[in-house]
Design an enzyme around this catalytic site. Structure first.
Site, mmCIF file in Angstrom:
data_model
loop_
_atom_site.group_PDB
_atom_site.id
_atom_site.type_symbol
_atom_site.label_atom_id
_atom_site.label_comp_id
_atom_site.label_asym_id
_atom_site.label_seq_id
_atom_site.Cartn_x
_atom_site.Cartn_y
_atom_site.Cartn_z
ATOM 1 N N LYS A 181 94.577 24.234 42.960
ATOM 2 C CA LYS A 181 93.741 23.098 42.577
ATOM 3 C C LYS A 181 92.663 23.661 41.662
ATOM 4 C CE LYS A 181 90.315 19.816 44.121
ATOM 5 N NZ LYS A 181 89.452 19.332 45.223
ATOM 6 N N GLY A 198 81.869 14.260 46.838
ATOM 7 C CA GLY A 198 80.937 14.113 47.944
ATOM 8 C C GLY A 198 80.099 12.857 47.934
ATOM 9 N N ALA A 248 88.559 13.163 44.940
ATOM 10 C CA ALA A 248 87.090 13.208 45.025
ATOM 11 C C ALA A 248 86.436 11.838 44.880
ATOM 12 C CB ALA A 248 86.499 14.144 43.966
ATOM 13 N N GLY A 249 85.357 11.697 45.621
ATOM 14 C CA GLY A 249 84.517 10.512 45.515
ATOM 15 C C GLY A 249 84.866 9.388 46.465
ATOM 16 N N ASN A 309 87.844 14.861 51.469
ATOM 17 C CA ASN A 309 87.349 15.795 52.474
ATOM 18 C C ASN A 309 86.136 15.229 53.201
ATOM 19 O OD1 ASN A 309 86.886 19.424 52.438
ATOM 20 N ND2 ASN A 309 86.222 17.981 53.953
ATOM 21 N N THR A 310 85.050 15.019 52.435
ATOM 22 C CA THR A 310 83.775 14.650 53.050
ATOM 23 C C THR A 310 83.871 13.361 53.858
ATOM 24 O OG1 THR A 310 82.715 15.676 51.134
ATOM 25 C CG2 THR A 310 81.317 14.365 52.573
#
Lengths: 65, 256
Positions: free
Chosen positions: B96, B157, B184-185, B206-207
């Site tokens: 990645k 994040g 992401a996001g 993830n977050t």
């Protein structure tokens, strides 16, 4: 000689990258290495010599996103 | 289900391994998510520390494919060297690729990203570039050999979801043969469902899971959402329209 390992100054008598890892207790650890910002494969650590002022990075698997 | 560089993955959810309260919570979240791919990183290990080996054992026990990242790299050289170290550590050609161009937004550096992707592809890597929804950038990434594109939904994040739905839809339409992931996001399962409804093969987050009050429950929420999105995408959704149209027949209404 004095080298930099993971950003910290280290005084070492190790002449090769493989010897340095053993000195650091990482001889058998699951780590990857670079020397002066260039990747050094595991197979070349035995022959990769060190010189004063070298910058060594030793990294391991870690959490990531 | 998505196929990345010839490998079939039995889930549309790709999950990060950072920021969980404990290894046990991480493992539980992965089980509930049924994610097929885990993202990981490489980091310095202090003398005598065995955290790296412990983490690797935990990941192996999850039984998922591993996608190492180059998170935090701001230059081509950093990213390429990090990728080479990751390949040896994790025994995979997958990477990645992150080349960060801006410290506040963590926005990809498009110029460095293309340069690094080309070097890594030439070196045998299979690159998953973390990119924006910029069409020209993505054309360049495909031209240098990327067979997967991973545009952001919003900055890493933030949990803001899909900031440019038009751009993401346009990008999906432009590369019908390329596997695409919104990376992401994302903050909520509904946003993940939307990404898959737009035709994206998977989402990477993830977050949103790791920082939820109940990570395992949120992981399952995302798992169900991406499946709902995939069902909808395959079901030929209706065209939106501006004017109302009665769903109940007018004909036959009683005169009162």
């Amino acid at each position: 000689m004095k080298i930099i390992v993971n950003g910290e100054a280290v005084e070492t008598t190790s002449l090769t990258l493989a010897a340095l890892l053993t000195e650091l207790g990482k001889g058998d650890a699951k780590v990857a290495t670079s020397l002066n910002e260039t990747f050094v494969p595991k197979t070349l650590r035995d022959t990769q010599t060190l010189t004063d002022g070298d910058r060594v990075e030793v990294v391991a698997p870690r959490q990531g996103g | 289900m998505p196929t990345f560089y010839g490998k079939d993955i039995a889930s549309r959810l790709m999950l990060g391994t950072a920021q969980y309260p404990s290894p046990a919570v991480l493992a539980d979240a992965f089980r509930r998510s049924v994610a097929g791919i885990a993202t990981v990183s490489v980091r310095r290990e202090a003398g005598g520390d065995q955290a790296g080996q412990d983490f690797w054992t935990l990941i192996q026990d999850l039984g998922v494919a591993v996608l190492p990242n180059t998170a935090g790299c701001h230059s081509v050289r950093e990213a390429v060297t990090t990728a080479q170290m990751a390949r040896e550590l994790f025994d995979t050609n997958w990477i990645k690729l992150e080349v960060i161009g801006h410290a506040d937004t963590l926005q990809p550096d498009p110029f460095g990203l293309v340069e690094a992707a080309e070097q890594l592809t030439d070196d045998g890597f299979e690159v998953f570039p973390y990119c924006t929804e910029d069409l020209v950038l993505c054309e360049r990434l495909v031209a240098v050999g990327c067979k997967v594109l991973m545009p952001w939904g919003a900055p890493i994040g933030t949990g803001l979801g899909l900031n440019n739905i038009y751009g993401l839809r346009s990008l999906r339409a432009h590369f019908p043969e390329i596997a695409m992931v919104v990376d992401a996001g994302l903050g909520l399962p509904s946003q993940a469902a939307h990404a898959v409804e737009l035709g994206y093969d998977a989402v990477l987050l993830n977050t949103a899971v790791a920082k939820a009050g109940d990570p395992a429950a949120m992981a399952e929420g995302f798992a169900r959402a991406v499946e709902a999105g995939a069902l909808a995408a395959a079901a030929d959704p209706m065209e939106p329209r501006d004017m109302a149209a009665p769903s109940t027949p007018v004909l036959g209404k009683a005169f009162l």
